[in-house]
Design an enzyme around this catalytic site. Structure first.
Site, short mmCIF file in Angstrom:
data_model
loop_
_atom_site.label_atom_id
_atom_site.label_comp_id
_atom_site.label_asym_id
_atom_site.label_seq_id
_atom_site.Cartn_x
_atom_site.Cartn_y
_atom_site.Cartn_z
N ASP A 168 0.81 -1.21 0.00
CA ASP A 168 0.00 0.00 0.00
C ASP A 168 0.85 1.27 0.00
O ASP A 168 2.04 1.24 0.32
CB ASP A 168 -0.96 0.02 1.18
CG ASP A 168 -0.26 -0.01 2.53
OD1 ASP A 168 0.72 -0.77 2.67
OD2 ASP A 168 -0.67 0.73 3.45
N GLU A 221 -0.14 -1.02 5.68
CA GLU A 221 0.93 -0.61 6.58
C GLU A 221 0.83 0.88 6.91
O GLU A 221 1.27 1.30 7.98
CB GLU A 221 2.30 -0.91 5.94
CG GLU A 221 3.49 -0.71 6.87
CD GLU A 221 4.07 0.71 6.82
OE1 GLU A 221 4.92 1.01 7.68
OE2 GLU A 221 3.67 1.50 5.93
#
Length: 369
Positions: A74, A132
């Site tokens: 991400d 994350e």
């Protein structure tokens, strides 16, 4: 439409392909599907598993040690920095765009290793995880730890977060506390009838001003601590003596301290004040004396440095694995509109990690790559 990734391509080109698939936290499905499908087609030697939008792959060669390589798929929200822009050429080429630094360059290096290193001297586990960049409760590593804990077992973890191609060992711990003072309300025209809670914070602020943070050497790495006020609040109206005030403080502590020891230290610093811990995360010791970690340091050359900040290496350290950060890109550019990574740094990180997982201590290559 399915995105087709060539895992055997130059990792710089692979980085470009990854960056051009938007994957803001919570929207990683398209990229996770592409990574999963590419590994299934191009890396049949790996066992695969899936947990939400986290993709896992590993060898099962029966080697005496296992290295876990981890990287998140991400990114932070796009800030007018997609699609990717490439400038320059060769090793002077630079890739500009959201995720180039944090951390699709590192993910590309991992994917390249997964597909091209067929007979490593360590068994390898690759973890491509989601979420994350948002609250810790959504982090894909936490979900894997709960649901598939055996996939995080190993002798060394390498988190391929941006580190300028230098090994950053361990990480700092972090603790947030609130220092509270109480007073008594009164009209400001008759202030002598009240007790000002904001004024009572003056002594706590003086202690912060005079505070001398530690510098700690561990495994040859120097960790610099920090204790800073980050927010002050109090007061209910412009003509009322405030009866409550709150000082928020963030403590970044060296990994030789546990969170309990960090809290005890802060209670000593703010002795006499009401103190509440609002958040904390343990640090990670560098663990550079572990055999696999020492081999990685040798492969990278140069001197490792302390990680000044908190990263997911701490999750691995809590599981008993020595852990380091090693990946392409300047971490100070992460989350900025100007995010960019040099092509040469991506290739160098790929070369270092390939050398680490294939070359024996005497320099003999034990696998095809």
């Amino acid at each position: 439409m399915t995105v087709l990734l060539d895992l055997t391509a130059d990792p710089v080109d692979l980085t470009a392909d990854l960056v051009n698939v938007p994957s803001v936290s919570g929207s990683e499905a398209e990229l996770a599907d592409a990574v999963h499908q590419a590994l299934a087609r191009q890396a049949p030697h790996l066992e695969l598993a899936r947990s939400g939008n986290t993709v896992l792959a590993r060898t099962g060669l029966g080697r005496p040690s296992r290295v876990v390589l981890a990287g998140h798929l991400d990114t932070v929200p796009i800030n007018g920095n997609l699609p990717l822009v490439r400038t320059g050429g060769g090793d002077t080429e630079v890739l500009h765009g959201c995720g180039t630094v944090d951390m699709k360059g590192g993910v590309a290096v991992m994917l390249s290793l997964a597909a091209t290193v067929l007979a490593p001297r360590h068994d390898l586990t690759f973890v491509f995880y989601d979420c994350e960049e948002v609250e810790a409760a959504r982090n894909g590593l936490g979900r894997v730890e709960r649901e598939l804990p055996e996939w995080l077992a190993g002798d060394l973890a390498v988190v391929c977060e941006p580190s300028n191609g230098v090994i950053e060992a361990g990480c700092q711990g972090t603790m947030r506390v609130e220092v509270r003072t109480e007073g008594r309300r009164a009209h400001t025209a008759r202030a002598w009838m009240g007790v000002n809670a904001i004024h009572a914070l003056g002594e706590a602020l003086r202690r912060l001003t005079d505070y001398q943070p530690r510098q700690v050497d561990i495994d040859g790495c120097r960790y610099r601590e920090g204790l800073q006020a980050v927010r002050v609040g109090g007061g209910v109206a412009g003509n009322v003596v405030p009866d409550e005030a709150v000082l928020a403080v963030n403590y970044r502590f060296a990994p030789d301290r546990t969170p309990a020891q960090a809290e005890a230290h802060l209670r000593e610093v703010f002795d006499g004040f009401a103190l509440t811990v609002t958040d904390h995360a343990a640090g990670a010791l560098p663990g550079l004396t572990a055999p696999a970690a020492a081999e990685l340091v040798a492969a990278a050359g140069g001197a490792p440095v302390a990680k000044l900040g908190w990263t997911d290496v701490a999750r691995f350290a809590a599981l008993g694995l020595p852990a380091v950060n090693f990946g392409p890109g300047d971490p100070t550019l992460a989350h900025t509109k100007e995010e960019n990574v040099p092509a040469g740094q991506i290739r160098r990180c790929a070369e270092v990690l390939t050398r680490f997982v294939t070359d024996s201590a005497t320099g003999a290559d034990t696998g095809d790559h």
